[in-house]
Each structure stands twice: as C-alpha cells, then as structure tokens.
Design a protein around this motif. Structure first.
Motif, PDB file in Angstrom:
ATOM      1  N   PRO A   4      37.095  38.943  48.934  1.00 57.23           N
ATOM      2  CA  PRO A   4      36.648  40.138  47.893  1.00 57.23           C
ATOM      3  C   PRO A   4      35.607  41.088  48.339  1.00 57.23           C
ATOM      4  CG  PRO A   4      35.952  38.084  47.128  1.00 57.23           C
ATOM      5  CD  PRO A   4      36.767  37.690  48.400  1.00 57.23           C
ATOM      6  N   ALA A   5      35.620  42.231  47.650  1.00 58.89           N
ATOM      7  CA  ALA A   5      34.634  43.285  48.324  1.00 58.89           C
ATOM      8  C   ALA A   5      33.289  42.626  47.828  1.00 58.89           C
ATOM      9  CB  ALA A   5      34.689  44.711  47.509  1.00 58.89           C
ATOM     10  N   SER A   6      33.492  41.850  46.666  1.00 57.16           N
ATOM     11  CA  SER A   6      31.863  41.092  46.145  1.00 57.16           C
ATOM     12  C   SER A   6      32.023  39.712  45.742  1.00 57.16           C
ATOM     13  CB  SER A   6      30.901  41.868  45.259  1.00 57.16           C
ATOM     14  OG  SER A   6      32.071  42.233  43.928  1.00 57.16           O
ATOM     15  N   PHE A   7      31.036  38.984  45.969  1.00 52.71           N
ATOM     16  CA  PHE A   7      31.602  37.400  45.666  1.00 52.71           C
ATOM     17  C   PHE A   7      30.896  37.017  44.323  1.00 52.71           C
ATOM     18  CE2 PHE A   7      33.359  37.347  49.786  1.00 52.71           C
ATOM     19  CZ  PHE A   7      33.784  36.286  50.018  1.00 52.71           C
ATOM     20  N   THR A   8      31.551  36.345  43.308  1.00 59.89           N
ATOM     21  CA  THR A   8      30.724  35.620  42.343  1.00 59.89           C
ATOM     22  C   THR A   8      30.155  34.388  42.893  1.00 59.89           C
ATOM     23  OG1 THR A   8      32.660  34.149  41.623  1.00 59.89           O
ATOM     24  CG2 THR A   8      32.541  36.463  40.500  1.00 59.89           C
ATOM     25  N   THR A   9      29.161  34.077  42.416  1.00 64.19           N
ATOM     26  CA  THR A   9      28.479  32.672  42.872  1.00 64.19           C
ATOM     27  C   THR A   9      29.405  31.604  42.866  1.00 64.19           C
ATOM     28  OG1 THR A   9      26.394  33.240  41.336  1.00 64.19           O
ATOM     29  CG2 THR A   9      26.639  31.098  42.076  1.00 64.19           C
ATOM     30  N   GLU A  10      30.417  31.515  42.077  1.00 65.65           N
ATOM     31  CA  GLU A  10      31.395  30.389  41.977  1.00 65.65           C
ATOM     32  C   GLU A  10      32.351  30.444  43.320  1.00 65.65           C
ATOM     33  OE1 GLU A  10      32.987  26.893  41.584  1.00 65.65           O
ATOM     34  OE2 GLU A  10      31.319  27.827  40.334  1.00 65.65           O
ATOM     35  N   GLN A  11      32.509  31.770  43.414  1.00 62.67           N
ATOM     36  CA  GLN A  11      33.374  32.218  44.782  1.00 62.67           C
ATOM     37  C   GLN A  11      32.771  31.637  46.115  1.00 62.67           C
ATOM     38  OE1 GLN A  11      34.303  36.528  43.914  1.00 62.67           O
ATOM     39  NE2 GLN A  11      36.469  35.880  43.591  1.00 62.67           N
ATOM     40  N   VAL A  12      31.383  32.086  46.167  1.00 61.58           N
ATOM     41  CA  VAL A  12      30.493  31.533  47.141  1.00 61.58           C
ATOM     42  C   VAL A  12      30.681  29.948  47.457  1.00 61.58           C
ATOM     43  CG1 VAL A  12      28.472  31.616  48.331  1.00 61.58           C
ATOM     44  CG2 VAL A  12      29.083  33.831  47.045  1.00 61.58           C
ATOM     45  N   ARG A  13      30.501  29.175  46.306  1.00 64.06           N
ATOM     46  CA  ARG A  13      30.748  27.954  46.161  1.00 64.06           C
ATOM     47  C   ARG A  13      31.986  27.369  46.924  1.00 64.06           C
ATOM     48  NH1 ARG A  13      28.257  27.909  40.943  1.00 64.06           N
ATOM     49  NH2 ARG A  13      26.000  27.345  41.186  1.00 64.06           N
ATOM     50  N   THR A  14      32.955  28.059  46.476  1.00 61.16           N
ATOM     51  CA  THR A  14      34.464  27.626  46.790  1.00 61.16           C
ATOM     52  C   THR A  14      34.668  27.830  48.281  1.00 61.16           C
ATOM     53  OG1 THR A  14      35.222  28.030  44.695  1.00 61.16           O
ATOM     54  CG2 THR A  14      36.735  28.165  46.442  1.00 61.16           C
ATOM     55  N   LEU A  15      34.031  29.165  48.627  1.00 60.05           N
ATOM     56  CA  LEU A  15      34.178  29.412  50.247  1.00 60.05           C
ATOM     57  C   LEU A  15      33.342  28.585  50.986  1.00 60.05           C
ATOM     58  CD1 LEU A  15      35.174  31.704  52.064  1.00 60.05           C
ATOM     59  CD2 LEU A  15      32.852  32.445  52.049  1.00 60.05           C
ATOM     60  N   PHE A  16      32.033  28.225  50.677  1.00 63.65           N
ATOM     61  CA  PHE A  16      31.401  27.297  51.496  1.00 63.65           C
ATOM     62  C   PHE A  16      32.137  25.905  51.528  1.00 63.65           C
ATOM     63  CE2 PHE A  16      26.879  29.668  50.994  1.00 63.65           C
ATOM     64  CZ  PHE A  16      27.469  30.636  51.838  1.00 63.65           C
ATOM     65  N   THR A  17      32.603  25.382  50.338  1.00 60.71           N
ATOM     66  CA  THR A  17      33.011  23.904  50.170  1.00 60.71           C
ATOM     67  C   THR A  17      34.652  24.025  51.031  1.00 60.71           C
ATOM     68  OG1 THR A  17      32.196  23.701  47.971  1.00 60.71           O
ATOM     69  CG2 THR A  17      33.943  22.206  48.612  1.00 60.71           C
TER      70      THR A  17
END
Length: 269
Positions: free
Chosen positions: A207-220
């Motif tokens: 995405p162009a900008s990430f939500t906090t939850e999306q960042v957690r999903t990405l890192f995990t």
C-alpha cells in the motif's frame, strides 16, 4: 658560525651589512644576494634542541575491547579500571556507560585543561578533528535495528558532516550487536504469532501508506517479529520487489528468506 647572520636562503655565513638612516639594519648575502634582517636572539633553552613531543598512545589492536571501541576509548576504559578486571564481552548497560562517559570526557576536553591533557594522552586523533557531538550509543543502535543492521543505511540515517566518525561508531556497535550484544537484536526476540494468511495476501501489492496493523503483519511475515526494524529501513534495505517475493515465499512455504539473510549477515559480522 653566528646563526643570527647566516643567510636564510643559502646558509652563507658572511653577509654584507646594509646600513640606512632611520631604517632597521639589513644584510646582503655575498653568495646568493638575498636580503634579510638578523634573526631574533636565541632563548636560554635554545641549545636544548626541539621540544620533546609526547609519546604516541599505546597500540590496542590486540585488545579484545578494540572490537567494540576505538583505540582512544579502549585506553580510557583500561585506565579507568586500573587493576580491576574489565568485561571483554560487555553487556548493553556497561557499553552504553562507557560511550556516554567517554563522550563526556571529550566534551569536557574542549574547555578544561585537565580533561584536555588526559584526552590528548589517550587519543590517537586530535580533539579538533572529532565531532563536537557524536551520535549517542542508543541512537546508533536504534539506527542499526531500524535498517536491519545495514552499516551504510545506518550511517545515512544518522547523517551529519562527521561521516568518518559516525561510520567508526556504527561499525563498532554493529560488531557488538553481532556478538556480545546479539541477545539485544530483534532477530533474537521471541517469535510472534503467525499472521492471518489473508492479511499477508493483502500486502502482496504494497500500500501507499501502512496502518499499524499492516506493519505488524509485514514484519511478522518477513521476520517472525512484530517490531524491531522500521518500515522505511526495511524498504530501503531490500526494495519493494524483493519484499513481495519474500511474502510470496512465506505464503507458499512458510520460509522467511529475509530473516535468514539478516541473521547470516550478523553471523558474518
């Protein structure tokens, strides 16, 4: 030979005096024709030769602490400790304290003659060549964590005009994180719960900008941890295309190639 009259250009010892009314006495060299005035009278200590230079600091290349500290800091730590033993694999609190206290000595040396004398005795680099405010221990570690322990990106993140000394500090602290400080790195953190498959699939087009939850999903999905690096650091380190391939690999096999790469690079130190 009278060194006051010796020609300053060719060294000939017998000049011709040139006397002029109300003007300082000058001499003309009989050999090369140079014009000059007599030099100042020698001081009482002139015969003692040039002033004695301070001895260079002791080399520290073989000291175990040289892996984590520049030479000037190694000498300071050893001097501070005296006969007391010093940990050769310091923990975070110890190493952070050393950096903080030595930075304080360096700052004090700019105004205190006593601190300056001590600094000059310990340092292989003149004080005026060092940055007035080097990046703090915690800030350097944070930059390394954020960039997946990439030296170049960490130096760029810290910025400033003192790049050689920023690089020196980043290099030493990265080596500590890869060895004695390894337990403080995010790849060594407990593994987070696996992310929902549909949440990972939703990131295959970043995405162009990430939500906090999306960042957690990405890192995990990428690293097995839900915090540690930074989103800009990960994208700068690996690029979006490589991240997308790693997400596909995770979805297909459960493998995390970027996590393995970060660990392998730390192992290589």
């Amino acid at each position: 030979m009278d060194t006051l009259l010796t020609c300053v250009q060719c060294g000939h010892p017998h000049p011709v005096p040139i006397k002029r009314p109300l003007r300082p006495l000058r001499y003309s060299c009989r050999s090369c024709g140079a014009l000059y005035r007599p030099g100042p009278a020698p001081s009482a200590s002139a015969g003692a030769g040039p002033p004695e230079l301070p001895a260079p600091p002791e080399p520290v290349a073989d000291d175990p602490l040289a892996a984590y500290l520049p030479g000037r800091m190694v000498r300071w730590v050893r001097e501070e400790a005296g006969p007391e033993p010093v940990p050769e694999a310091p923990d975070r609190a110890t190493l952070a304290g050393w950096y903080k206290d030595f930075d304080a000595l360096t700052a004090a040396a700019r105004t205190s003659p006593e601190a300056r004398a001590r600094f000059d005795r310990l340092s292989e680099i003149p004080l005026d060549q060092l940055p007035a405010k080097p990046p703090a221990f915690s800030k350097v570690c944070a930059a390394l964590h954020a960039t997946c322990y990439d030296t170049r990106l960490a130096v760029a993140r810290l910025g400033g005009q003192d790049e050689p000394f920023v690089l020196e500090r980043v290099t030493h602290l990265r080596r500590w994180l890869a060895t004695a400080g390894r337990s403080t790195t995010w790849p060594e953190a407990p593994q987070a719960a696996e992310p929902a498959r549909e949440a990972v699939e939703g990131l295959l087009t970043l995405p162009a900008s990430f939500t906090t939850e999306q960042v957690r999903t990405l890192f995990t999905a990428l690293f097995g941890v839900d915090k540690g690096p930074s989103l800009p650091g990960v994208r700068d380190r690996f690029g979006d295309e490589r991240i997308q391939r790693a997400l596909l690999t995770y979805l297909e096999t459960g493998d995390r190639p970027l996590r393995r790469l970060v660990r392998d690079e730390l192992d290589a130190r």
